[in-house]
Design a protein around this motif. Structure first.
Motif: not given
Length: 446
Positions: A199-221
């Motif tokens: 999805f595209k958030d309010k700021v206009g950044i594409y992300r998945t709902n797996l990512a953390a608040a900053g938009g970066v996935v922090t777990s290797p799995e």
């Protein structure tokens, strides 16, 4: 001592990294140092992007313009001659309106559905993801197919059965690409994969709902899961680009020629060239809409956490490497054993599985987010340059009209591609500079 020196020369590898220095952002570092996270991408500026309705209007205008111009190429007349039987530039009495109706219905299907969907949501107050709209979507598809079948009945009265099969030929391509699912026929964007969505958030950044608040996935799995999901979504979007581009050029360029009368004098190379131009123009239009700059940035963020492994040759003592673990985020320079081979980490952080060809392909495709946009920009630039050359060499009126009208929309696509390419390239260059400074600082600290 001599034997020791030979061993050092033979095993001239970077110093080994102990297992407690491998990066796992979800746990504190055992050595007492600060946790190391995947590199932060440079945020993209807000780049305007066409809405779905705006894009469908643009595509319909482009396709219908190509359809009308192909009929001009086929049925143009010499109305200016003194003894001409026609008083118009096109012999309209030779054109079958039923064939035009079938083509327009198919080319405008998504725009009509989006208008109906917006009316249902605004007037009836239904949920955008509710069952009512899902049932309405299938009812609309059934009604569309019923109308096409009804109009095909009148076409059968004046054409042979073999000719009628030309109308349903794209159905075989659809089944090959999408199977028996009817949703891709109406919805341009792929559906969510289970509970995971892009999805595209309010700021206009594409992300998945797996990512953390900053938009970066922090777990290797989760990094590997996000890569698999974005890869599937990327392939689904490519299928939409291919099918819709073929559909546009087929009904706007090929169908008028296939149903043309046998006594017509057709400029074969010109109508074939016109169909090819519609196909390439449709490909770039859909690529710009389905793969905007923000989507390329999403794929690039997955590369930053995924990393890449380089297979090593030769032998090493077990004290020089560790066994690869799926739950560990490995830093640059780590040497691991996976299966029977040894691998060295080449990314800043590495969650990829060593030897996984899909991860390697994903890394090289999306490591630089501007490469794919640059390739499409080159294709669109070649298309516009070729059309300008044809426009300069043309000397008949319908050649000038057909190339001139299509060029207007191609200029719009060229502008959007050039804008996305320059923004992505500048952002990627700034990101590379920041990563080099970060690596230099970490080396000085160590």
């Amino acid at each position: 001592m001599a034997g020791g020196r030979r061993g050092n020369a033979r095993n001239s590898r970077p110093p080994p990294i102990p297992i407690n220095q491998s990066i796992n952002p979800t746990k504190p570092n055992n050595s007492g140092k600060e946790d190391v996270f995947p590199p932060q991408p440079v945020p993209l500026p807000d780049i305007p992007h066409d809405s779905q309705i705006t894009f469908e209007i643009l595509v319909l205008m482009y396709s219908v313009s190509g359809l009308c111009l192909q009929y001009v190429n086929l049925y143009r007349s010499v109305w200016w001659l003194q003894h001409s039987y026609n008083s118009t530039a096109v012999s309209f009495y030779l054109i079958d309106p039923s064939i035009i109706a079938v083509s327009v219905f198919l080319l405008s299907r998504r725009l009509v559905w989006l208008a109906l969907r917006a009316a249902f949501i605004q007037l009836l107050g239904v949920s955008p993801t509710g069952r009512f709209l899902s049932c309405s979507k299938y009812c609309f598809i059934g009604l569309l197919l019923l109308l096409i079948s009804y109009m095909s009945y009148f076409i059968m009265k004046t054409h042979s059965l073999v000719t009628i099969l030309y109308l349903i030929y794209p159905a075989s391509v659809y089944v090959i690409l999408f199977g028996v699912s009817l949703t891709p026929f109406i919805d341009l964007l792929p559906a969510s994969q289970g509970k995971v969505r892009i999805f595209k958030d309010k700021v206009g950044i594409y992300r998945t709902n797996l990512a953390a608040a900053g938009g970066v996935v922090t777990s290797p799995e989760l990094v590997r899961m996000e890569v698999a999901i974005t890869k599937t979504d990327f392939n689904a979007r490519l299928k939409q680009v291919l099918f819709n581009s073929l559909l546009n050029c087929y009904y706007a360029g090929a169908i008028p020629c296939l149903f043309a009368q046998s006594f017509l004098q057709i400029e074969f190379w010109w109508v074939l060239q016109h169909t090819f131009i519609i196909f390439i123009g449709s490909v770039t239009l859909y690529l710009v809409q389905l793969f905007p700059a923000g989507y390329h940035n999403l794929l690039h963020r997955g590369v930053l956490g995924l990393g890449i492994w380089q297979r090593m040759t030769g032998r090493l003592s077990p004290s020089f490497y560790n066994t690869w673990s799926a739950a560990t985020m490995w830093p640059y320079g780590s040497i691991v054993r996976h299966g029977k081979d040894l691998y060295r980490a080449e990314g800043a952080v590495n969650a990829a599985e060593p030897g996984n060809t899909q991860h390697v392909r994903y890394y090289y495709l999306f490591a630089d987010p501007s490469v794919a946009t640059g390739c499409v920009l080159t294709l669109q630039g070649a298309l516009v340059t070729g059309q300008l050359y044809l426009l300069i060499r043309s000397h008949v009126w319908y050649h000038l009209i057909s190339q001139g009208i299509l060029l207007f929309i191609h200029y719009y696509t060229l502008f959007k591609l050039a804008r996305d390419y320059f923004v992505l390239s500048k952002v990627y260059q700034a990101e590379q500079v920041l990563q080099m400074k970060s690596q230099a600082g970490s080396l000085q600290t160590n």
